[in-house]
Design a protein around this motif. Structure first.
Motif, mmCIF file in Angstrom:
data_model
loop_
_atom_site.group_PDB
_atom_site.id
_atom_site.type_symbol
_atom_site.label_atom_id
_atom_site.label_comp_id
_atom_site.label_asym_id
_atom_site.label_seq_id
_atom_site.Cartn_x
_atom_site.Cartn_y
_atom_site.Cartn_z
ATOM 1 N N SER A 3 0.831 -1.196 0.000
ATOM 2 C CA SER A 3 0.000 0.000 0.000
ATOM 3 C C SER A 3 0.868 1.249 0.000
ATOM 4 C CB SER A 3 -0.912 0.006 1.226
ATOM 5 O OG SER A 3 -0.141 0.252 2.389
ATOM 6 N N THR A 4 0.259 2.364 -0.337
ATOM 7 C CA THR A 4 0.970 3.644 -0.319
ATOM 8 C C THR A 4 1.462 3.949 1.085
ATOM 9 O OG1 THR A 4 -0.403 4.409 -2.148
ATOM 10 C CG2 THR A 4 0.769 6.085 -0.919
ATOM 11 N N ARG A 81 2.792 6.421 -8.132
ATOM 12 C CA ARG A 81 1.588 5.733 -7.665
ATOM 13 C C ARG A 81 0.542 6.713 -7.159
ATOM 14 N NH1 ARG A 81 2.777 1.408 -3.569
ATOM 15 N NH2 ARG A 81 0.537 1.215 -3.650
ATOM 16 N N GLU A 82 0.992 7.735 -6.438
ATOM 17 C CA GLU A 82 0.044 8.722 -5.925
ATOM 18 C C GLU A 82 -0.571 9.530 -7.054
ATOM 19 O OE1 GLU A 82 2.298 10.893 -2.995
ATOM 20 O OE2 GLU A 82 1.432 9.692 -1.389
ATOM 21 N N GLU A 84 -1.318 8.606 -9.965
ATOM 22 C CA GLU A 84 -2.354 7.832 -10.652
ATOM 23 C C GLU A 84 -3.706 7.960 -9.970
ATOM 24 O OE1 GLU A 84 -0.870 3.864 -10.707
ATOM 25 O OE2 GLU A 84 0.816 4.370 -11.995
ATOM 26 N N ASN A 85 -3.700 8.258 -8.679
ATOM 27 C CA ASN A 85 -4.939 8.290 -7.910
ATOM 28 C C ASN A 85 -5.395 9.696 -7.540
ATOM 29 O OD1 ASN A 85 -5.044 5.453 -7.837
ATOM 30 N ND2 ASN A 85 -3.583 5.427 -6.169
ATOM 31 N N PRO A 87 -7.577 12.743 -7.610
ATOM 32 C CA PRO A 87 -8.888 13.108 -8.157
ATOM 33 C C PRO A 87 -8.827 14.448 -8.894
ATOM 34 C CG PRO A 87 -8.981 12.819 -5.769
ATOM 35 C CD PRO A 87 -7.557 12.748 -6.170
ATOM 36 N N HIS A 156 -8.684 12.383 1.315
ATOM 37 C CA HIS A 156 -8.588 11.407 0.227
ATOM 38 C C HIS A 156 -7.344 10.533 0.379
ATOM 39 C CE1 HIS A 156 -9.071 9.646 -3.738
ATOM 40 N NE2 HIS A 156 -7.779 9.841 -3.910
ATOM 41 N N ARG A 157 -6.235 11.112 0.755
ATOM 42 C CA ARG A 157 -4.983 10.379 0.875
ATOM 43 C C ARG A 157 -5.012 9.369 2.016
ATOM 44 N NH1 ARG A 157 -0.053 14.668 0.099
ATOM 45 N NH2 ARG A 157 0.615 13.771 -1.852
#
Length: 159
Positions: A3-4, A81-82, A84-85, A87, A156-157
């Motif tokens: 996971s992140t 990776r972050e 990509e997510n 919003p 969100h994070r």
């Protein structure tokens, strides 16, 4: 794939190991024949073949070098990776990374702190909004953060 949050912990662990290794290197440097040379010059000027001296000082320099490379790789992986997510509306209009820490411009738009500093320096003490082209003439340190946006990003994070 971890996971992140796990990646962030691993990155912090690497940075902690780096600080320890740098402290060891600094102490060994003070006791070495190269104590008269600034450590930063040695870091920038030594080569892999120098390690054949087989001293604790040069071994510690190799550890520092390796840790710095690992940290750089891990930071790039984590950033990718972050990214990509992210919003819509939570990314900087300049670098497309997370818009945190943010700074509000005089127009209704926000830019991440790193990019707003770059824009301010490049335009010689003013900022042109990358979205609407409005001019902000305040210095970066007078621009307020976009608190609502940063709270949304943090929420969100952590989810």
């Amino acid at each position: 794939m971890p996971s992140t949050a796990t990646d962030k912990r691993r990155l912090q662990d690497l940075k902690s190991k780096l600080r320890t290794a740098q402290n060891v290197t600094t102490a060994l440097h003070a006791d070495s024949d190269l104590a008269t040379y600034p450590l930063e010059i040695i870091y920038n000027g030594w080569s892999e073949s120098s390690l054949q001296r087989n001293t604790d000082f040069f071994k510690s320099m190799q550890v520092v070098k390796d840790l710095k490379e690992k940290i750089q790789i891990k930071e790039k992986e984590l950033e990718s990776r972050e990214r990509e997510n992210i919003p819509r509306g939570c990314e900087c209009p300049v670098c497309y990374n997370w818009l945190s820490p943010s700074r509000k411009l005089d127009c209704p738009h926000s830019v991440c702190l790193r990019c707003v500093q770059t824009l301010y320096n490049a335009a010689e003490n003013s900022i042109t909004c990358p979205e609407c082209r409005a001019i902000t003439s305040k210095p970066v340190n007078e621009l307020p953060p976009n608190v609502a946006l940063e709270r949304a990003i943090e929420s969100h994070r952590t989810n």
